[in-house]
Design a protein around this motif. Sequence first.
Motif, PDB file in Angstrom:
ATOM      1  N   TYR A   1       0.851  -1.189   0.000  1.00 22.22           N
ATOM      2  CA  TYR A   1       0.000   0.000   0.000  1.00 22.22           C
ATOM      3  C   TYR A   1       0.886   1.238   0.000  1.00 22.22           C
ATOM      4  O   TYR A   1       1.772   1.378   0.838  1.00 22.22           O
ATOM      5  CB  TYR A   1      -0.925   0.000   1.222  1.00 22.22           C
ATOM      6  CG  TYR A   1      -1.996  -1.056   1.115  1.00 22.22           C
ATOM      7  CD1 TYR A   1      -3.257  -0.720   0.660  1.00 22.22           C
ATOM      8  CD2 TYR A   1      -1.732  -2.378   1.434  1.00 22.22           C
ATOM      9  CE1 TYR A   1      -4.246  -1.679   0.541  1.00 22.22           C
ATOM     10  CE2 TYR A   1      -2.715  -3.355   1.312  1.00 22.22           C
ATOM     11  CZ  TYR A   1      -3.965  -2.995   0.864  1.00 22.22           C
ATOM     12  OH  TYR A   1      -4.934  -3.948   0.731  1.00 22.22           O
TER      13      TYR A   1
ATOM     14  N   SER B   1       0.807   5.609  -0.612  1.00 24.89           N
ATOM     15  CA  SER B   1      -0.055   6.782  -0.641  1.00 24.89           C
ATOM     16  C   SER B   1       0.781   8.043  -0.800  1.00 24.89           C
ATOM     17  O   SER B   1       1.919   8.119  -0.342  1.00 24.89           O
ATOM     18  CB  SER B   1      -0.842   6.856   0.676  1.00 24.89           C
ATOM     19  OG  SER B   1      -1.479   8.096   0.815  1.00 24.89           O
TER      20      SER B   1
ATOM     21  N   ALA C   1      -4.858  11.948   1.465  1.00 27.08           N
ATOM     22  CA  ALA C   1      -4.580  10.682   0.777  1.00 27.08           C
ATOM     23  C   ALA C   1      -4.180   9.604   1.780  1.00 27.08           C
ATOM     24  O   ALA C   1      -4.629   8.460   1.682  1.00 27.08           O
ATOM     25  CB  ALA C   1      -3.486  10.877  -0.270  1.00 27.08           C
ATOM     26  N   ARG C   2      -3.344   9.964   2.745  1.00 18.74           N
ATOM     27  CA  ARG C   2      -2.944   8.979   3.766  1.00 18.74           C
ATOM     28  C   ARG C   2      -4.150   8.515   4.571  1.00 18.74           C
ATOM     29  O   ARG C   2      -4.278   7.334   4.891  1.00 18.74           O
ATOM     30  CB  ARG C   2      -1.877   9.556   4.687  1.00 18.74           C
ATOM     31  CG  ARG C   2      -0.517   9.679   4.001  1.00 18.74           C
ATOM     32  CD  ARG C   2       0.545  10.172   4.935  1.00 18.74           C
ATOM     33  NE  ARG C   2       0.032  11.314   5.676  1.00 18.74           N
ATOM     34  CZ  ARG C   2       0.445  11.690   6.873  1.00 18.74           C
ATOM     35  NH1 ARG C   2       1.375  11.028   7.479  1.00 18.74           N
ATOM     36  NH2 ARG C   2      -0.068  12.740   7.469  1.00 18.74           N
TER      37      ARG C   2
ATOM     38  N   ALA D   1      -6.018   6.023   2.470  1.00 21.69           N
ATOM     39  CA  ALA D   1      -5.294   4.749   2.428  1.00 21.69           C
ATOM     40  C   ALA D   1      -5.472   3.980   3.725  1.00 21.69           C
ATOM     41  O   ALA D   1      -5.667   2.759   3.719  1.00 21.69           O
ATOM     42  CB  ALA D   1      -3.811   4.999   2.147  1.00 21.69           C
TER      43      ALA D   1
ATOM     44  N   VAL E   1       1.161   1.554   5.385  1.00 24.11           N
ATOM     45  CA  VAL E   1       1.060   2.329   4.156  1.00 24.11           C
ATOM     46  C   VAL E   1       2.359   3.112   3.977  1.00 24.11           C
ATOM     47  O   VAL E   1       2.792   3.829   4.876  1.00 24.11           O
ATOM     48  CB  VAL E   1      -0.145   3.301   4.203  1.00 24.11           C
ATOM     49  CG1 VAL E   1      -0.188   4.163   2.951  1.00 24.11           C
ATOM     50  CG2 VAL E   1      -1.441   2.527   4.379  1.00 24.11           C
TER      51      VAL E   1
ATOM     52  N   SER F   1       4.394   6.086   2.614  1.00 19.99           N
ATOM     53  CA  SER F   1       4.126   7.473   2.261  1.00 19.99           C
ATOM     54  C   SER F   1       5.091   7.898   1.154  1.00 19.99           C
ATOM     55  O   SER F   1       6.302   7.754   1.291  1.00 19.99           O
ATOM     56  CB  SER F   1       4.322   8.337   3.515  1.00 19.99           C
ATOM     57  OG  SER F   1       3.954   9.652   3.262  1.00 19.99           O
TER      58      SER F   1
ATOM     59  N   VAL G   1      -2.906   5.254  -3.403  1.00 19.13           N
ATOM     60  CA  VAL G   1      -3.868   6.331  -3.200  1.00 19.13           C
ATOM     61  C   VAL G   1      -3.154   7.636  -3.554  1.00 19.13           C
ATOM     62  O   VAL G   1      -2.143   7.977  -2.949  1.00 19.13           O
ATOM     63  CB  VAL G   1      -4.387   6.368  -1.744  1.00 19.13           C
ATOM     64  CG1 VAL G   1      -5.335   7.542  -1.556  1.00 19.13           C
ATOM     65  CG2 VAL G   1      -5.073   5.053  -1.391  1.00 19.13           C
TER      66      VAL G   1
END
Length: 157
Positions: free
Chosen positions: A14, A16, A22-23, A26, A34, A36, A106
């Motif tokens: 994942y 983002s 956006a985070r 996600a 996730v 970044s 994302v």
Amino acid sequence: MALARRLELPHATYISSDLERARATANLLTMSPVISEPRLREMHYGEWDGRYWADLDIADGVYTGEYSDAWTAIRSPGGESFDDVVARITEWLEALPRTGGDFLVVAHAGSIRAAAVVLLGIPASRAFSLALDHAHVCTFELTPEGASLIRWNSRGF
């Protein structure tokens, strides 16, 4: 949450944009970590950020006219051009492995359109003719040979 259940890929990575909205999206989609990624940010408009086009046109109609004529190459004051966005998305895409896994990303409309420009080989000037709604899904298959578009602006997965 229905979209989250449909998108859950048990072995996906994942990724983002590092911008908060956006985070947050996600994090709604997965319990997995996730990554970044700042290169997935939306286009930065500098001094024009958050301003209405009509107000900008009144303040500096000559510059906004030039911008309208060559928006892919011209930077807004203190911002970036769409070509700049394409360059950073290209850099990010080239760093992704082309085999061995799924990525759920994302991002923002501008960076997603920039990815389409790169992956599908369409002219940057056509990017904003690609309809893209909030909370919709675009799916690409990346292989060592290239990329294929599977879904664009889909409500599901």
